[in-house]
Design a protein around this motif. Structure first.
Motif, PDB file in Angstrom:
ATOM      1  N   MET A  72      21.293   4.602  38.681  1.00 48.98           N
ATOM      2  CA  MET A  72      20.600   5.629  39.474  1.00 48.98           C
ATOM      3  C   MET A  72      21.207   7.016  39.224  1.00 48.98           C
ATOM      4  O   MET A  72      22.429   7.184  39.257  1.00 48.98           O
ATOM      5  CB  MET A  72      20.760   5.265  40.960  1.00 48.98           C
ATOM      6  CG  MET A  72      20.092   6.203  41.900  1.00 48.98           C
ATOM      7  SD  MET A  72      18.314   5.901  41.931  1.00 48.98           S
ATOM      8  CE  MET A  72      17.788   7.285  42.921  1.00 48.98           C
ATOM      9  N   LYS A  73      20.323   7.981  38.971  1.00 50.10           N
ATOM     10  CA  LYS A  73      20.788   9.370  38.803  1.00 50.10           C
ATOM     11  C   LYS A  73      20.590  10.091  40.133  1.00 50.10           C
ATOM     12  O   LYS A  73      19.484  10.144  40.652  1.00 50.10           O
ATOM     13  CB  LYS A  73      19.944  10.098  37.738  1.00 50.10           C
ATOM     14  CG  LYS A  73      20.021   9.467  36.350  1.00 50.10           C
ATOM     15  CD  LYS A  73      21.263   9.905  35.597  1.00 50.10           C
ATOM     16  CE  LYS A  73      21.407   9.206  34.250  1.00 50.10           C
ATOM     17  NZ  LYS A  73      21.617   7.741  34.303  1.00 50.10           N
ATOM     18  N   PHE A  74      21.676  10.613  40.671  1.00 46.35           N
ATOM     19  CA  PHE A  74      21.585  11.304  41.953  1.00 46.35           C
ATOM     20  C   PHE A  74      21.304  12.786  41.728  1.00 46.35           C
ATOM     21  O   PHE A  74      21.591  13.338  40.672  1.00 46.35           O
ATOM     22  CB  PHE A  74      22.875  11.094  42.743  1.00 46.35           C
ATOM     23  CG  PHE A  74      23.107   9.639  43.069  1.00 46.35           C
ATOM     24  CD1 PHE A  74      22.264   8.975  43.946  1.00 46.35           C
ATOM     25  CD2 PHE A  74      24.140   8.926  42.471  1.00 46.35           C
ATOM     26  CE1 PHE A  74      22.447   7.622  44.228  1.00 46.35           C
ATOM     27  CE2 PHE A  74      24.327   7.581  42.748  1.00 46.35           C
ATOM     28  CZ  PHE A  74      23.480   6.933  43.626  1.00 46.35           C
ATOM     29  N   GLN A  75      20.785  13.436  42.777  1.00 44.79           N
ATOM     30  CA  GLN A  75      20.450  14.866  42.650  1.00 44.79           C
ATOM     31  C   GLN A  75      21.719  15.700  42.699  1.00 44.79           C
ATOM     32  O   GLN A  75      22.676  15.346  43.403  1.00 44.79           O
ATOM     33  CB  GLN A  75      19.547  15.288  43.826  1.00 44.79           C
ATOM     34  CG  GLN A  75      18.094  14.974  43.593  1.00 44.79           C
ATOM     35  CD  GLN A  75      17.221  15.448  44.746  1.00 44.79           C
ATOM     36  OE1 GLN A  75      16.891  14.688  45.614  1.00 44.79           O
ATOM     37  NE2 GLN A  75      16.848  16.714  44.730  1.00 44.79           N
ATOM     38  N   PRO A  76      21.726  16.840  41.995  1.00 49.14           N
ATOM     39  CA  PRO A  76      22.890  17.728  42.099  1.00 49.14           C
ATOM     40  C   PRO A  76      23.095  18.144  43.552  1.00 49.14           C
ATOM     41  O   PRO A  76      22.117  18.380  44.277  1.00 49.14           O
ATOM     42  CB  PRO A  76      22.482  18.941  41.248  1.00 49.14           C
ATOM     43  CG  PRO A  76      21.329  18.505  40.424  1.00 49.14           C
ATOM     44  CD  PRO A  76      20.674  17.353  41.119  1.00 49.14           C
ATOM     45  N   LEU A  77      24.359  18.268  43.952  1.00 45.74           N
ATOM     46  CA  LEU A  77      24.646  18.570  45.362  1.00 45.74           C
ATOM     47  C   LEU A  77      24.017  19.878  45.820  1.00 45.74           C
ATOM     48  O   LEU A  77      23.626  20.012  46.970  1.00 45.74           O
ATOM     49  CB  LEU A  77      26.158  18.603  45.597  1.00 45.74           C
ATOM     50  CG  LEU A  77      26.838  17.221  45.605  1.00 45.74           C
ATOM     51  CD1 LEU A  77      28.351  17.372  45.705  1.00 45.74           C
ATOM     52  CD2 LEU A  77      26.298  16.355  46.726  1.00 45.74           C
ATOM     53  N   ARG A  78      23.909  20.838  44.877  1.00 43.28           N
ATOM     54  CA  ARG A  78      23.358  22.134  45.300  1.00 43.28           C
ATOM     55  C   ARG A  78      21.899  22.008  45.749  1.00 43.28           C
ATOM     56  O   ARG A  78      21.377  22.870  46.450  1.00 43.28           O
ATOM     57  CB  ARG A  78      23.498  23.177  44.180  1.00 43.28           C
ATOM     58  CG  ARG A  78      22.672  22.880  42.962  1.00 43.28           C
ATOM     59  CD  ARG A  78      22.700  23.943  41.892  1.00 43.28           C
ATOM     60  NE  ARG A  78      21.866  23.558  40.786  1.00 43.28           N
ATOM     61  CZ  ARG A  78      22.169  22.644  39.865  1.00 43.28           C
ATOM     62  NH1 ARG A  78      23.341  22.055  39.894  1.00 43.28           N
ATOM     63  NH2 ARG A  78      21.318  22.319  38.900  1.00 43.28           N
TER      64      ARG A  78
ATOM     65  N   ARG B 279       3.679   7.553  51.697  1.00 40.18           N
ATOM     66  CA  ARG B 279       2.804   8.525  51.024  1.00 40.18           C
ATOM     67  C   ARG B 279       3.653   9.699  50.571  1.00 40.18           C
ATOM     68  O   ARG B 279       4.605  10.077  51.252  1.00 40.18           O
ATOM     69  CB  ARG B 279       1.705   9.006  51.956  1.00 40.18           C
ATOM     70  CG  ARG B 279       0.651   7.950  52.213  1.00 40.18           C
ATOM     71  CD  ARG B 279      -0.664   8.603  52.533  1.00 40.18           C
ATOM     72  NE  ARG B 279      -1.678   7.618  52.895  1.00 40.18           N
ATOM     73  CZ  ARG B 279      -2.658   7.244  52.091  1.00 40.18           C
ATOM     74  NH1 ARG B 279      -2.769   7.743  50.874  1.00 40.18           N
ATOM     75  NH2 ARG B 279      -3.536   6.364  52.512  1.00 40.18           N
ATOM     76  N   ASP B 280       3.270  10.295  49.437  1.00 39.31           N
ATOM     77  CA  ASP B 280       4.149  11.293  48.827  1.00 39.31           C
ATOM     78  C   ASP B 280       4.073  12.691  49.445  1.00 39.31           C
ATOM     79  O   ASP B 280       4.870  13.546  49.100  1.00 39.31           O
ATOM     80  CB  ASP B 280       3.849  11.387  47.324  1.00 39.31           C
ATOM     81  CG  ASP B 280       4.471  10.213  46.567  1.00 39.31           C
ATOM     82  OD1 ASP B 280       5.553   9.765  46.983  1.00 39.31           O
ATOM     83  OD2 ASP B 280       3.873   9.756  45.580  1.00 39.31           O
ATOM     84  N   GLY B 281       3.145  12.941  50.349  1.00 43.05           N
ATOM     85  CA  GLY B 281       2.992  14.299  50.898  1.00 43.05           C
ATOM     86  C   GLY B 281       4.235  14.777  51.639  1.00 43.05           C
ATOM     87  O   GLY B 281       4.755  14.071  52.503  1.00 43.05           O
ATOM     88  N   GLU B 282       4.720  15.967  51.301  1.00 39.87           N
ATOM     89  CA  GLU B 282       5.932  16.505  51.917  1.00 39.87           C
ATOM     90  C   GLU B 282       5.811  18.022  52.093  1.00 39.87           C
ATOM     91  O   GLU B 282       5.063  18.669  51.377  1.00 39.87           O
ATOM     92  CB  GLU B 282       7.159  16.222  51.028  1.00 39.87           C
ATOM     93  CG  GLU B 282       7.470  14.750  50.862  1.00 39.87           C
ATOM     94  CD  GLU B 282       8.632  14.494  49.913  1.00 39.87           C
ATOM     95  OE1 GLU B 282       9.139  15.454  49.294  1.00 39.87           O
ATOM     96  OE2 GLU B 282       9.022  13.314  49.791  1.00 39.87           O
ATOM     97  N   LEU B 283       6.604  18.549  53.010  1.00 43.97           N
ATOM     98  CA  LEU B 283       6.726  20.002  53.173  1.00 43.97           C
ATOM     99  C   LEU B 283       8.177  20.357  52.849  1.00 43.97           C
ATOM    100  O   LEU B 283       9.094  19.845  53.504  1.00 43.97           O
ATOM    101  CB  LEU B 283       6.383  20.397  54.619  1.00 43.97           C
ATOM    102  CG  LEU B 283       6.613  21.853  54.994  1.00 43.97           C
ATOM    103  CD1 LEU B 283       5.668  22.785  54.217  1.00 43.97           C
ATOM    104  CD2 LEU B 283       6.398  22.058  56.509  1.00 43.97           C
ATOM    105  N   GLY B 284       8.365  21.236  51.862  1.00 46.74           N
ATOM    106  CA  GLY B 284       9.727  21.570  51.410  1.00 46.74           C
ATOM    107  C   GLY B 284      10.425  22.530  52.363  1.00 46.74           C
ATOM    108  O   GLY B 284      10.482  23.739  52.116  1.00 46.74           O
ATOM    109  N   LEU B 285      10.999  21.984  53.425  1.00 46.22           N
ATOM    110  CA  LEU B 285      11.619  22.845  54.444  1.00 46.22           C
ATOM    111  C   LEU B 285      12.837  23.584  53.915  1.00 46.22           C
ATOM    112  O   LEU B 285      13.070  24.740  54.248  1.00 46.22           O
ATOM    113  CB  LEU B 285      12.037  22.003  55.659  1.00 46.22           C
ATOM    114  CG  LEU B 285      10.909  21.423  56.500  1.00 46.22           C
ATOM    115  CD1 LEU B 285      11.476  20.695  57.712  1.00 46.22           C
ATOM    116  CD2 LEU B 285       9.976  22.538  56.947  1.00 46.22           C
ATOM    117  N   LEU B 286      13.636  22.889  53.109  1.00 46.92           N
ATOM    118  CA  LEU B 286      14.862  23.532  52.638  1.00 46.92           C
ATOM    119  C   LEU B 286      14.528  24.745  51.778  1.00 46.92           C
ATOM    120  O   LEU B 286      15.182  25.791  51.872  1.00 46.92           O
ATOM    121  CB  LEU B 286      15.719  22.527  51.857  1.00 46.92           C
ATOM    122  CG  LEU B 286      17.047  23.072  51.350  1.00 46.92           C
ATOM    123  CD1 LEU B 286      17.916  23.593  52.497  1.00 46.92           C
ATOM    124  CD2 LEU B 286      17.808  22.001  50.560  1.00 46.92           C
TER     125      LEU B 286
END
Ligand code: SAM
Length: 344
Positions: free
Chosen positions: A51-57, A292-299
């Motif tokens: 598994m490739k994890f996301q960069p911490l930033r 379901r893939d729908g998301e709101l990018g809060l960050l």
């Protein structure tokens, strides 16, 4: 604020207490927060070994996470579940729980964990305000546990469960994903645990996600089949009255049992009508439906410096459009993230 958001400490005065409601009238007061995408295990149905994890930033900092939880609380969220990845591997988890516990409106904090780090963390987490834990135990056989988790040590998980009980993180719930060919022959032994322990053993149907979907579809075992297997051996299951329709697990009890059993039938008997849940991924997206893939990018809104009231308005609008339910019966499988990246 280090994240550039214009934080408005005034609660939105002109909104009713729970404004998170969708077009079907469902009130969304429960937020599952993935505090990390990292995990110290690699369960075969959950993530690939490499598994490739996301960069911490790209993930939420402590301050960003707290800001978003505070926003959600001001909009009516009262219950928080910390999950992941493995939430216990997030540095500063105890401090995060302490801070979340102080957010006005938050009434309950729970955590889903593999239990490995509870021997050292259960007590400080309980003191910081964690109310209870769900611990994932798919099998009672140490060799099989190692096989399912790729390297996990079952004794360490039991030590974690003991530590959770000693710290008062009760009632402890045990999550078991039933996977054909791995642990479907253990449903009875797992159910038997409820006879002498005040635990709820929850049997979860395997759900398909992205690259791991094929395996999940082949290995899913329906709750109906699991219930039948248990009843054939241990006698009738009695539905526990008072089920409020929100808990994904329908509760049952074996005659004379101290604890209970729960069945989470997301695939074969979906419980979308009672859904009160939203999810915040470790990279700060508000996910409206697990499947379901729908998301709101809060960050990203926060990092762009959007005014907090404007963020709230976007949340209210997105939540209103929460899909009614998942599309598995029509062959729609979420593709963008694995369970570990959403937070189960
Ligand atoms: N690491 C923690 C743990 O082990 O409980 C929390 C995260 S884990 C993703 C949360 C729960 O989701 C666990 O009980 C896990 O077994 C379950 N899970 C993972 N992948 C799943 C899948 N494809 N279908 C159903 N449940 C799944």
């Amino acid at each position: 604020m280090s994240n550039g958001a214009v934080w408005n400490t005034r609660p939105i005065a002109d909104l009713p207490p729970s404004v998170l409601q969708d077009r079907f009238g469902r009130q969304l007061n429960y937020l599952r927060v993935s505090v990390t995408d990292r995990c110290n295990l690699r369960c075969v149905y959950c993530m690939p070994e490499d598994m490739k994890f996301q960069p911490l930033r790209e993930l939420m900092s402590d301050q960003e996470l707290l800001t978003l939880v505070r926003i959600m609380a001001e909009l009516g969220v009262t219950k928080i579940r910390l999950t992941g990845g493995e939430p216990a591997v997030r540095p500063n988890l105890v401090e995060l729980v302490r801070e979340i516990n102080q957010i006005p409106g938050i009434q309950e904090i729970s955590m889903t964990t593999n239990g490995l780090l509870l021997p050292q963390l259960a007590e400080p987490l309980a003191r910081a305000g964690l109310d209870r834990v769900n611990i994932s135990i798919d099998t009672l056989d140490p060799a099989k546990f190692k096989e399912i988790t790729r390297w996990g040590n079952l004794d360490a998980v039991w030590a974690g469960l003991e530590a959770a009980e000693a710290a008062g993180l009760c009632p402890v719930k045990i999550n078991a994903v039933v996977t054909r060919g791995f642990n479907d022959d253990e449903a009875v032994d797992l159910a038997r645990l409820s006879l002498n322990h005040a635990w709820q053993i929850r049997f979860i149907e395997l759900m398909p996600f992205g690259s791991e979907a094929g395996f999940a579809q082949e290995a899913v075992v329906s709750s109906a089949e699991t219930r039948e297997t248990i009843e054939a051996e241990l006698g009738p299951l009695h539905e526990i009255p008072g089920y409020d329709g929100h808990d994904p697990a329908r509760p049952y009890r074996l005659a004379g049992a101290r604890g209970s059993l729960g069945f989470i039938s997301s695939v074969t008997e979906p419980f979308c009508a009672g859904c009160n849940r939203l999810r915040l991924t470790a990279d700060g997206s508000l996910r409206l439906c697990l499947l379901r893939d729908g998301e709101l990018g809060l960050l990203s809104l926060l990092r762009q410096g959007l005014d907090v009231d404007a963020i709230k308005q976007q949340i209210i609008t997105s939540v209103y459009d929460k899909p009614w339910g998942h599309g598995l019966p029509g062959g729609e499988i979420p593709q963008l993230r694995l369970m570990s990246q959403i937070g189960g």
